[in-house]
Design a protein around this motif. Structure first.
Motif, mmCIF file in Angstrom:
data_model
loop_
_atom_site.group_PDB
_atom_site.id
_atom_site.type_symbol
_atom_site.label_atom_id
_atom_site.label_comp_id
_atom_site.label_asym_id
_atom_site.label_seq_id
_atom_site.Cartn_x
_atom_site.Cartn_y
_atom_site.Cartn_z
ATOM 1 N N ALA A 14 0.842 -1.189 0.037
ATOM 2 C CA ALA A 14 0.055 -0.015 0.030
ATOM 3 C C ALA A 14 0.826 1.211 0.015
ATOM 4 O O ALA A 14 0.669 2.183 -0.779
ATOM 5 C CB ALA A 14 -0.864 -0.059 1.229
ATOM 6 N N ASN A 18 0.709 3.826 -3.024
ATOM 7 C CA ASN A 18 0.288 5.490 -2.535
ATOM 8 C C ASN A 18 1.767 6.228 -3.275
ATOM 9 O O ASN A 18 1.188 7.336 -3.849
ATOM 10 C CB ASN A 18 0.421 5.774 -1.149
ATOM 11 C CG ASN A 18 -1.134 5.510 -0.718
ATOM 12 O OD1 ASN A 18 -1.950 5.381 -1.487
ATOM 13 N ND2 ASN A 18 -1.199 5.452 0.424
ATOM 14 N N GLY A 24 -3.763 3.058 -1.743
ATOM 15 C CA GLY A 24 -3.287 2.031 -0.963
ATOM 16 C C GLY A 24 -4.215 1.581 -0.022
ATOM 17 O O GLY A 24 -3.918 0.465 0.491
ATOM 18 N N SER A 25 -5.479 2.463 0.258
ATOM 19 C CA SER A 25 -6.219 1.919 1.022
ATOM 20 C C SER A 25 -7.264 0.848 0.566
ATOM 21 O O SER A 25 -7.782 0.258 1.240
ATOM 22 C CB SER A 25 -7.198 3.011 1.635
ATOM 23 O OG SER A 25 -7.110 4.221 1.030
ATOM 24 N N THR A 28 -5.113 -1.806 2.327
ATOM 25 C CA THR A 28 -5.239 -1.825 3.880
ATOM 26 C C THR A 28 -6.552 -2.076 4.434
ATOM 27 O O THR A 28 -6.655 -2.832 5.592
ATOM 28 C CB THR A 28 -4.640 -0.510 4.402
ATOM 29 O OG1 THR A 28 -5.219 0.687 4.079
ATOM 30 C CG2 THR A 28 -3.215 -0.187 4.010
ATOM 31 N N LEU A 29 -7.489 -1.555 3.924
ATOM 32 C CA LEU A 29 -9.011 -1.663 4.321
ATOM 33 C C LEU A 29 -9.398 -3.217 4.334
ATOM 34 O O LEU A 29 -9.710 -3.667 5.637
ATOM 35 C CB LEU A 29 -9.909 -0.632 3.802
ATOM 36 C CG LEU A 29 -11.186 -0.792 4.323
ATOM 37 C CD1 LEU A 29 -11.364 -0.381 6.010
ATOM 38 C CD2 LEU A 29 -12.161 -0.074 3.607
ATOM 39 N N ASN A 43 -10.853 1.451 8.740
ATOM 40 C CA ASN A 43 -10.804 2.725 7.940
ATOM 41 C C ASN A 43 -10.110 3.782 8.638
ATOM 42 O O ASN A 43 -8.970 4.297 7.817
ATOM 43 C CB ASN A 43 -12.236 3.358 7.816
ATOM 44 C CG ASN A 43 -12.189 4.394 6.273
ATOM 45 O OD1 ASN A 43 -11.374 4.670 6.004
ATOM 46 N ND2 ASN A 43 -13.359 5.094 6.475
ATOM 47 N N THR A 45 -7.785 3.670 11.072
ATOM 48 C CA THR A 45 -6.413 2.807 11.138
ATOM 49 C C THR A 45 -5.338 3.105 9.925
ATOM 50 O O THR A 45 -4.435 3.390 9.997
ATOM 51 C CB THR A 45 -6.313 1.560 11.615
ATOM 52 O OG1 THR A 45 -7.287 1.575 12.805
ATOM 53 C CG2 THR A 45 -5.128 0.831 11.959
ATOM 54 N N GLY A 46 -6.206 2.565 8.753
ATOM 55 C CA GLY A 46 -5.522 2.456 7.464
ATOM 56 C C GLY A 46 -5.203 4.276 7.148
ATOM 57 O O GLY A 46 -4.083 4.333 6.543
ATOM 58 N N THR A 47 -6.151 4.962 7.456
ATOM 59 C CA THR A 47 -5.768 6.487 6.840
ATOM 60 C C THR A 47 -4.971 6.948 7.717
ATOM 61 O O THR A 47 -3.907 7.604 7.051
ATOM 62 C CB THR A 47 -6.974 7.099 7.215
ATOM 63 O OG1 THR A 47 -8.299 6.526 6.309
ATOM 64 C CG2 THR A 47 -6.881 8.516 6.748
ATOM 65 N N LEU A 50 -1.338 5.718 6.584
ATOM 66 C CA LEU A 50 -0.740 5.920 5.202
ATOM 67 C C LEU A 50 -0.647 7.701 5.319
ATOM 68 O O LEU A 50 0.029 8.041 4.240
ATOM 69 C CB LEU A 50 -1.819 5.667 4.189
ATOM 70 C CG LEU A 50 -2.114 4.041 3.901
ATOM 71 C CD1 LEU A 50 -3.091 3.890 3.120
ATOM 72 C CD2 LEU A 50 -0.760 3.561 3.316
ATOM 73 N N TYR A 54 1.212 10.361 2.575
ATOM 74 C CA TYR A 54 0.384 11.418 1.837
ATOM 75 C C TYR A 54 1.406 12.730 1.950
ATOM 76 O O TYR A 54 1.424 13.535 1.116
ATOM 77 C CB TYR A 54 -0.822 11.648 2.390
ATOM 78 C CG TYR A 54 -1.747 10.652 1.891
ATOM 79 C CD1 TYR A 54 -1.989 9.631 1.015
ATOM 80 C CD2 TYR A 54 -2.728 9.894 3.151
ATOM 81 C CE1 TYR A 54 -2.740 8.716 0.787
ATOM 82 C CE2 TYR A 54 -3.767 9.031 3.012
ATOM 83 C CZ TYR A 54 -3.486 8.233 1.643
ATOM 84 O OH TYR A 54 -4.557 7.344 1.494
#
Length: 93
Positions: A14, A18, A24-25, A28-29, A43, A45-47, A50, A54
């Protein structure tokens, strides 16, 4: 052990995805949900996981970005924050 290996692999792929194109989510999601994490928590946690990628991408392309004609960068940032907050409020509603 399998869960840790799956999450580690998903995180590395991921992050690479990205760096190249975003999205990438999409990796990960599902990986987090598959390992038993609640979807909303997965959601978030993945954000958060990553987020450094970003920020690094934005920093790397900082010289290539310019505000659209007629908009200052400050106004563009304010509008983006308002839009992001509105989207988050809609998501939570």
């Amino acid at each position: 052990m399998f869960d840790s290996a799956l999450l580690l692999a998903a995180a590395f792929v991921a992050g690479a995805l990205n760096a190249v194109a975003g999205g990438g989510s999409f990796l990960t999601l599902p990986a987090l949900v598959f390992t038993g994490v609640a979807p909303v928590v997965a959601n978030a946690t993945g954000t958060v996981a990553l987020l450094p990628g970003y920020i690094a991408g934005a920093w790397g392309f900082r010289e290539d970005t310019a505000p659209p004609p007629g908009l200052s960068m400050r106004l563009l940032v304010v509008l983006s924050l308002i839009g992001g907050a509105a989207g988050a409020a809609l998501l939570l509603t």
